[in-house]
Design an enzyme around this catalytic site. Structure first.
Site, PDB file in Angstrom:
ATOM      1  N   ARG A 121       8.132  10.574  19.613  1.00  0.00           N
ATOM      2  CA  ARG A 121       6.855  10.353  20.289  1.00  0.00           C
ATOM      3  C   ARG A 121       5.734  10.120  19.283  1.00  0.00           C
ATOM      4  O   ARG A 121       4.652   9.676  19.652  1.00  0.00           O
ATOM      5  CB  ARG A 121       6.488  11.570  21.141  1.00  0.00           C
TER       6      ARG A 121
ATOM      7  N   LYS B 260      12.205   5.076  31.630  1.00  0.00           N
ATOM      8  CA  LYS B 260      13.030   5.342  30.448  1.00  0.00           C
ATOM      9  C   LYS B 260      14.321   6.088  30.805  1.00  0.00           C
ATOM     10  O   LYS B 260      15.396   5.698  30.369  1.00  0.00           O
ATOM     11  CB  LYS B 260      12.270   6.215  29.446  1.00  0.00           C
TER      12      LYS B 260
ATOM     13  N   ARG C 176       4.942  16.868  41.819  1.00  0.00           N
ATOM     14  CA  ARG C 176       4.305  17.536  40.676  1.00  0.00           C
ATOM     15  C   ARG C 176       2.791  17.426  40.809  1.00  0.00           C
ATOM     16  O   ARG C 176       2.270  16.387  41.184  1.00  0.00           O
ATOM     17  CB  ARG C 176       4.755  16.881  39.377  1.00  0.00           C
TER      18      ARG C 176
ATOM     19  N   ARG D 245      -3.205  10.680  31.771  1.00  0.00           N
ATOM     20  CA  ARG D 245      -1.961  10.798  30.996  1.00  0.00           C
ATOM     21  C   ARG D 245      -1.652   9.479  30.288  1.00  0.00           C
ATOM     22  O   ARG D 245      -1.145   9.468  29.169  1.00  0.00           O
ATOM     23  CB  ARG D 245      -0.790  11.176  31.911  1.00  0.00           C
TER      24      ARG D 245
END
Ligand SMILES: [Zn+2]
Length: 214
Positions: free
Chosen positions: A88, A13, A160, A171
């Site tokens: 979202r 994105k 990360r 996720r």
């Protein structure tokens, strides 16, 4: 033209929004950047947001919507914008629609970057982030010139802790649950377009550009 880019983590994105903005001359609004800018400038909304962030709480939707409202009222947003990272949830989508209606505007297209789980895991598990400027690299697809050193600022790169296959899978499940009502919401309005985002960034961008010309 006002466009929203949707897609799971790792769909590209951010990359596509930036490339698309450059190509079309439209404003790229990343709500993450917008929030950070407001906080670092110490604007009234930024100070309110910081209060929540300092407590480890989520910044409320109303505050984010107010930041978007301020941003899209500026001259450089007149010809349109590309929204990345928002909405979202359906509630956020409804607030956004309400805000745009107040300005007699609407979203023209919602582009969903359709990406398969295998590709997402491959992209995210190789991702390297700069500890200083948050610049993004990839161990295989976009390696830094010097190992684990940021090309832009010389800061050190790290991975990360949630960018490992197991956590990524979790996720993605969360993303699917959260996003499917949102996808249906825009589909019902007839403005949702799905793009196969398993491919490299360039052909994906070309398809988006073609679609927006229609
Ligand atoms: Zn850096």
């Amino acid at each position: 033209m006002r466009v929203i880019l949707l897609g799971p983590p790792g769909a590209g994105k951010g990359t596509q929004s930036k490339k698309l903005a450059k190509r079309t001359g439209q404003l790229h609004i990343s709500t993450g950047d917008l929030l950070r800018e407001n906080v670092s400038l110490g604007s009234e909304l930024g100070q309110q947001a910081k209060g929540y962030m300092d407590k480890g709480a989520l910044v409320p939707d109303e505050l984010v919507i107010k930041m978007i409202a301020e941003r899209i009222a500026q001259d450089d947003a007149k010809s349109g914008f590309i929204l990345d990272g928002f909405p979202r949830t359906i509630k956020q989508a409804e607030s956004l629609d309400k805000l745009l209606q107040e300005h007699s505007l609407k979203i023209n297209y919602v582009i969903y970057l359709d990406t398969s789980e295998g590709i997402i895991i491959q992209r995210l598990s190789g991702r390297l982030v700069c500890s200083q400027c948050q610049g993004n690299f990839h161990a295989k697809n976009m390696p830094p010139k010097q190992e684990m050193i940021c090309d832009y600022c010389g800061g050190s790169l790290y991975q990360r802790s949630d960018d490992n296959p197991q956590t990524i899978s979790k996720r993605l499940d969360v993303y699917k649950d959260d996003s499917s009502p949102l996808i249906r919401y825009y589909d019902a309005q007839g403005i949702l377009k799905r793009i196969d985002a398993d491919r490299d960034a360039e052909p994906v961008l070309e398809e988006i550009v073609l679609l927006l010309k229609k």
